[in-house]
Design a protein around this motif. Structure first.
Motif, mmCIF file in Angstrom:
data_model
loop_
_atom_site.group_PDB
_atom_site.id
_atom_site.type_symbol
_atom_site.label_atom_id
_atom_site.label_comp_id
_atom_site.label_asym_id
_atom_site.label_seq_id
_atom_site.Cartn_x
_atom_site.Cartn_y
_atom_site.Cartn_z
ATOM 1 N N HIS A 5 3.810 34.014 45.550
ATOM 2 C CA HIS A 5 4.729 33.856 46.678
ATOM 3 C C HIS A 5 3.961 33.400 47.924
ATOM 4 O O HIS A 5 2.927 33.964 48.260
ATOM 5 N N VAL A 6 4.450 32.356 48.581
ATOM 6 C CA VAL A 6 3.810 31.844 49.800
ATOM 7 C C VAL A 6 4.813 31.925 50.949
ATOM 8 O O VAL A 6 5.866 31.289 50.903
ATOM 9 N N GLU A 7 4.487 32.726 51.957
ATOM 10 C CA GLU A 7 5.398 32.894 53.102
ATOM 11 C C GLU A 7 5.483 31.630 53.951
ATOM 12 O O GLU A 7 6.548 31.209 54.376
ATOM 13 N N LYS A 8 4.327 31.026 54.227
ATOM 14 C CA LYS A 8 4.335 29.750 54.943
ATOM 15 C C LYS A 8 3.206 28.886 54.404
ATOM 16 O O LYS A 8 2.232 29.380 53.829
ATOM 17 N N ALA A 9 3.353 27.571 54.576
ATOM 18 C CA ALA A 9 2.493 26.602 53.893
ATOM 19 C C ALA A 9 0.998 26.869 54.076
ATOM 20 O O ALA A 9 0.217 26.760 53.120
ATOM 21 N N ASP A 10 0.564 27.218 55.287
ATOM 22 C CA ASP A 10 -0.859 27.412 55.549
ATOM 23 C C ASP A 10 -1.458 28.617 54.815
ATOM 24 O O ASP A 10 -2.671 28.813 54.834
ATOM 25 N N ARG A 11 -0.604 29.416 54.174
ATOM 26 C CA ARG A 11 -1.109 30.547 53.391
ATOM 27 C C ARG A 11 -1.350 30.159 51.932
ATOM 28 O O ARG A 11 -1.735 31.007 51.124
ATOM 29 N N ALA A 12 -1.142 28.884 51.589
ATOM 30 C CA ALA A 12 -1.252 28.440 50.193
ATOM 31 C C ALA A 12 -2.656 28.685 49.624
ATOM 32 O O ALA A 12 -2.815 29.269 48.549
ATOM 33 N N PHE A 13 -3.684 28.229 50.340
ATOM 34 C CA PHE A 13 -5.057 28.366 49.829
ATOM 35 C C PHE A 13 -5.491 29.832 49.744
ATOM 36 O O PHE A 13 -5.988 30.268 48.697
ATOM 37 N N PRO A 14 -5.294 30.639 50.823
ATOM 38 C CA PRO A 14 -5.643 32.071 50.702
ATOM 39 C C PRO A 14 -4.889 32.777 49.572
ATOM 40 O O PRO A 14 -5.432 33.666 48.928
ATOM 41 N N MET A 15 -3.630 32.362 49.313
ATOM 42 C CA MET A 15 -2.863 32.967 48.219
ATOM 43 C C MET A 15 -3.548 32.697 46.870
ATOM 44 O O MET A 15 -3.640 33.584 46.016
#
Length: 558
Positions: free
Chosen positions: A313-323
């Motif tokens: 689950h990704v809350e907002k796009a910039d969290r994609a890599f840390p996810m």
């Protein structure tokens, strides 16, 4: 958009901390080794003694370019929009342009900095303009944005408050940059490049395994977002018009890769044109990697959020890599990737600290105090770096207020308005000997006026632009031109102005600019240029151009 910078608990476990500690110890060891060698002169401190090999130069070019905001932001763009921003990563061919077209003139001039080269080619007015312009732009954009994005990354990875992460990383980077100068920056960046690439390649590989391979990735993504793999959006696309990305992006690319102290300083650390050019060629190949190791992971995160939304689950796009770091990587590798992300931050920060210090010391202080010794200039360089570090820290609370808002967007777009006049002056100055000092300064000042007018009109009409309101007047129309199309318009204007003023005024004294423009090269210099490359250099450059064209042809959405 508002961020709260609180510690939320680290995603790292025991073995990760061991790996991260080993990485930092290795970094300290490299920095100490450099410091023990001592800088005896300004050439040692600012250009690493002009004795750096091609591998180190190429790695340093790549590491300087890739900041933590680049890693997180590019993956976020891949998640949200797909491949259009890959146009900017395919600027690898422009890095070749640095090595083949610009670098021979820079090294031949003996200049330490880009403003100094402008003085040798034109006059002191152009040097003063570019020196002051570059310093202000660096502090307001590169330093502030890198610290801001890096503080967020470090706080999330280590589970510490934003302020601790941001200030800690700034001070750590500042110390080895102040003490070791360019040599410390360029050698630590080589280590950081290896760590960053290794960690990101592992993420890409594990992500593709999880999603079911490349063909499954395309099938999953295009079923939801048919345009995700299309780099060529229509000319009237509000965000990614292909004309703006291809032509406007090239103008910005030439400014960034071929005329900006931040990047060019790495190649000037070579002791001859051949080594510098090979460093640029190697850097160009590395520049192709971000598509694979940053943009593609963002697309993988998008596919996984479709396939298994309960896990990925990704809350907002910039969290994609840390996810992806959190969910895909086993213990130990998380520490390696965390080190890679922090390496991206530190290398960018160290580069901008050193570039600011070089421009201030050589182009401003030395011009005002020409009789200072090398030792005095070295001390001023260290003080200047320290001052830039302090300015960066002071800027953090301001970035906290404006980050993620309208101003952050302007900080990203502003390079599209900075680049055109500078690109025009450097490019025309090298390829046409008739361009004179008056044309250069008029073009640079006119470009500054256009930049101020464009940003001012954007800010003034921001509420109407945000609401989509259509106002029928000339200034509103000017304010709403796509930023990449604006770069094209400003470049064409700058070229016409530069040529017109040159032809309307007296020709330069060609004897004073021998070797600084194609028309003033001596036979000996032409021969020296031919001897500076071999068949391998040419073949590797041609292969790279073919690779760029192949990628451009592949991502057409069909």
């Amino acid at each position: 958009m508002k961020y709260t910078f609180l510690a939320t608990g680290s995603i790292l476990e025991g073995l990760d901390w061991v790996v991260l500690s080993i990485y930092f110890l290795a970094l300290i060891a490299v920095a100490v080794w450099v410091v023990l060698q001592k800088n005896k002169s300004t050439e040692d401190y600012f250009l690493a003694g002009r004795n750096v090999g091609w591998f180190v130069i190429g790695a340093s070019i790549f590491a300087s370019n890739i900041g933590s905001e680049h890693v997180v932001g590019l993956a976020g763009t891949g998640f949200e929009s797909g491949t259009p921003m890959a146009h900017y990563e395919l600027h690898a061919w422009i890095v070749l342009l640095l090595g083949w077209l610009f670098l021979p003139f820079y090294i031949r001039s003996g200049a330490f900095t880009m403003p100094e080269f402008l003085e040798k080619r034109f006059d002191s007015r152009s040097r003063w303009f570019l020196s002051l312009f570059s310093l202000v732009a660096y502090v307001l954009t590169k330093v502030s944005v890198t610290i801001y994005a890096g503080g967020i990354v470090v706080s999330e990875l280590l589970g510490i408050p934003f302020w601790y992460g941001a200030i800690g990383i700034v001070i750590f980077t500042g110390i080895y940059t102040v003490i070791g100068g360019m040599k410390a920056v360029i050698y630590t960046e080589t280590l950081q490049t290896v760590i960053l690439i290794l960690g990101s390649v592992i993420i890409t590989y594990l992500g593709l395994q999880e999603v079911g391979g490349w063909s499954q990735l395309r099938e999953t993504v295009t079923s939801v977002s048919p345009n995700h793999f299309n780099m060529w959006r229509p000319m009237n696309d509000p965000d990614f018009p292909w004309t703006g990305l291809l032509f406007g992006g090239t103008i910005v690319g030439i400014w960034y890769w071929c005329t900006d102290q931040y990047i060019v300083q790495r190649t000037l650390a070579a002791n001859n044109i051949k080594i510098g050019r090979r460093g640029a060629i190697f850097g160009a190949y590395l520049k192709l990697l971000p598509i694979l190791i940053f943009l593609v992971p963002g697309i993988i995160a998008f596919a996984l959020s479709i396939q298994q939304p309960e896990i990925f689950h990704v809350e907002k796009a910039d969290r994609a890599f840390p996810m992806l770091v959190k969910t895909l990587l086993p213990v130990g590798l998380k520490g390696l990737v965390a080190g890679g992300l922090m390496a991206a931050l530190m290398s960018s920060l160290a580069s901008v600290f050193n570039s600011c210090s070089t421009i201030f010391t050589i182009d401003i202080y030395k011009k005002l105090k020409p009789n200072k010794t090398d030792k005095q200039l070295l001390n001023i360089g260290k003080i200047a770096t320290t001052f830039i570090v302090i300015l960066g820290i002071i800027w953090i609370p301001i970035m906290e207020k404006i980050g993620g808002g309208v101003m952050y967007q302007y900080l990203q777009n502003v390079q599209s308005y900075i680049a055109p006049p500078v690109t025009a002056v450097f490019l025309l100055g090298i390829i046409w000997k008739r361009v004179n000092a008056k044309a250069a300064i008029v073009t640079l000042l006119a470009g500054l006026a256009l930049l101020i007018f464009r940003l001012g009109s954007e800010i003034y009409y921001q509420p109407q632009i945000a609401s989509g309101e259509n106002i029928n007047n000339l200034i509103y129309g000017f304010a709403t031109i796509n930023f990449a199309h604006m770069a094209i318009f400003m470049f064409v204007f700058s070229v016409i102005l530069c040529i017109s003023v040159s032809l309307a005024t007296t020709a330069p004294n060609y004897k004073t600019i021998i070797g600084l423009s194609f028309g003033t090269l001596t036979e000996e210099q032409k021969q020296e240029n031919k001897n500076s490359y071999n068949t391998t250099d040419v073949v590797l450059s041609v292969i790279l151009v073919i690779l760029v064209i192949s990628v451009l042809s592949y991502f057409t959405g069909t």
